[in-house]
Design a protein around this motif. Structure first.
Motif, PDB file in Angstrom:
ATOM      1  N   ASP A  15       0.839  -1.204   0.000  1.00 20.39           N
ATOM      2  CA  ASP A  15       0.000   0.000   0.000  1.00 20.39           C
ATOM      3  C   ASP A  15       0.871   1.249   0.000  1.00 20.39           C
ATOM      4  O   ASP A  15       1.894   1.307   0.686  1.00 20.39           O
ATOM      5  CB  ASP A  15      -0.906   0.042   1.243  1.00 20.39           C
ATOM      6  N   ASP A  17       0.594   4.209   1.378  1.00 23.70           N
ATOM      7  CA  ASP A  17       0.897   4.863   2.655  1.00 23.70           C
ATOM      8  C   ASP A  17       1.892   4.068   3.496  1.00 23.70           C
ATOM      9  O   ASP A  17       2.741   4.645   4.178  1.00 23.70           O
ATOM     10  CB  ASP A  17      -0.392   5.151   3.453  1.00 23.70           C
ATOM     11  N   LYS A  18       1.798   2.745   3.418  1.00 22.79           N
ATOM     12  CA  LYS A  18       2.686   1.920   4.236  1.00 22.79           C
ATOM     13  C   LYS A  18       4.092   1.854   3.639  1.00 22.79           C
ATOM     14  O   LYS A  18       5.083   1.867   4.368  1.00 22.79           O
ATOM     15  CB  LYS A  18       2.079   0.532   4.413  1.00 22.79           C
ATOM     16  N   PHE A  20       5.311   4.221   1.899  1.00 21.53           N
ATOM     17  CA  PHE A  20       5.792   5.563   2.220  1.00 21.53           C
ATOM     18  C   PHE A  20       6.366   5.602   3.638  1.00 21.53           C
ATOM     19  O   PHE A  20       7.463   6.120   3.867  1.00 21.53           O
ATOM     20  CB  PHE A  20       4.642   6.565   2.076  1.00 21.53           C
ATOM     21  N   SER A  77      -3.892   2.323   1.544  1.00 23.24           N
ATOM     22  CA  SER A  77      -4.605   1.214   2.172  1.00 23.24           C
ATOM     23  C   SER A  77      -6.080   1.542   2.375  1.00 23.24           C
ATOM     24  O   SER A  77      -6.890   0.649   2.571  1.00 23.24           O
ATOM     25  CB  SER A  77      -3.959   0.847   3.505  1.00 23.24           C
ATOM     26  N   LYS A  78      -6.428   2.809   2.320  1.00 22.48           N
ATOM     27  CA  LYS A  78      -7.832   3.220   2.406  1.00 22.48           C
ATOM     28  C   LYS A  78      -8.145   4.109   1.217  1.00 22.48           C
ATOM     29  O   LYS A  78      -7.266   4.841   0.748  1.00 22.48           O
ATOM     30  CB  LYS A  78      -8.063   4.051   3.674  1.00 22.48           C
ATOM     31  N   PHE A  79      -9.399   4.100   0.786  1.00 29.22           N
ATOM     32  CA  PHE A  79      -9.843   5.040  -0.231  1.00 29.22           C
ATOM     33  C   PHE A  79      -9.064   4.946  -1.520  1.00 29.22           C
ATOM     34  O   PHE A  79      -8.571   5.963  -2.026  1.00 29.22           O
ATOM     35  CB  PHE A  79      -9.754   6.492   0.289  1.00 29.22           C
ATOM     36  N   PHE A  81     -10.390   3.784  -4.458  1.00 33.78           N
ATOM     37  CA  PHE A  81     -11.340   4.234  -5.482  1.00 33.78           C
ATOM     38  C   PHE A  81     -10.782   4.099  -6.889  1.00 33.78           C
ATOM     39  O   PHE A  81     -10.808   5.080  -7.662  1.00 33.78           O
ATOM     40  CB  PHE A  81     -11.700   5.714  -5.296  1.00 33.78           C
TER      41      PHE A  81
END
Lengths: 158, 158, 158
Positions: A15, A17-18, A20, A77-79, A81
């Protein structure tokens, strides 16, 4: 035992963000003079692939298909879309002058962070050494990852 | 303080890939002679259930329904596709001769990895001691998990 | 080197179950006399927001929209079902007398757990210091988080 001064990060996630977070922490640790290692396993391998992760067999191609991208196409990991979340994040990060993933990975490389790739994950997902960026230092197993972790002051599983 | 030589893994996830990582790391640590503990909490309890996780009350049955399976039916954290991702992973792992989850868990047991189950999660999810495999060493709280972690050289939250 | 006796938790997740785990572990560590720090980054910031996470710009409002809630409205990492999973969890936890998130966070504050917020995440997501609860001790970067981690006996990435 000498005082431990290293950091070992096990990166299973692919993901945005992770990944990152992993590169941010690793570059912060290396900047502070810590001996720093990232062990890339499962989806984490996406962070050190050259382009698409595509195995030669049917299964590998299938995973590659689902997984297509490269460092510039990881979703948060979220959103996610269908890429919208990634686009928003990139937009906001650029607006705030934050480094992107390719810059952060390069910073890790420049700071001497050790990149280890998980042999078993590569076997299962049919990824070859040649599919990974040349800066990967070695392809090793979980036992080696644990050895680095045990010799480190800080360990993270991300 | 004597040199620390243990590993403590807190397993909150019930995803196939993360449970796989936890058992791989634990068995690698134990093989290297480290005193190794896994604390199973929330979804991680699925990795040590006998069959289905089904509480006796309405809520527990509901969670059990969503959660049905057992070690052989965990989905990966990405690409579950109603079981398709799991099937692909198993297929690929078998093709490559990688151990499956039941074999990995048994390896941990054989190597003496300590299995602790989270009391609060069990209470909330209405899981009884008898719903877990007999190899679970104890049912404890977060304070005990922290004590093991503080006495360990390596800690992971997975 | 003096014996390390601290715990540092990096909380990236905003999922109910993971925030719950972070606060549980932190309060257990602090109760045991450990110097305890939580570094809130990305979605983890939701755990220390006053109300909604809404930035002033368009992107920030967009993230705020997706993210609306506050500590009482976090969804679990599995089975959110548009809030249904959260409702079930709360119901079950209340039935079993388990503390809720607000109580757990307050316990951390009362026990002196250090709350650090990630400066870069706040910049990118357009969150101001004033959007966070006053108990947050400082707004810092990844380098500071790593410094606390390196000085701790236990580190977790959640």
């Amino acid at each position: 035992m000498a005082d431990k001064n290293g950091t070992t990060i096990l990166l299973l996630s692919g993901d945005f963000d992770k990944v990152f977070a992993a590169f941010s922490l690793a570059s912060a640790a290396a900047s502070a003079g810590m001996d720093t290692t990232i062990f890339f396993t499962f989806w984490g391998l996406k962070a050190i692939q050259k382009g698409n992760l595509t195995g030669s067999g049917f299964m590998g191609r299938m995973i590659g298909l689902l997984n297509r991208g490269g460092l510039g196409r990881l979703n948060p990991s979220k959103f996610s879309f269908g890429g919208m979340g990634r686009w928003m994040f990139k937009k906001m990060m650029a607006a705030k002058g934050a480094a992107g993933l390719p810059e952060l990975r390069q910073a890790c490389i420049d700071l001497g962070v050790r990149f280890l790739a998980c042999k078993m994950s590569m076997d299962v997902m049919e990824i070859k050494r040649d599919d990974l960026i040349p800066e990967v230092d070695d392809v090793v197993g979980a036992a080696t990852a644990m050895k680095f972790a045990a010799a480190s002051a800080v360990q993270y599983f991300i």
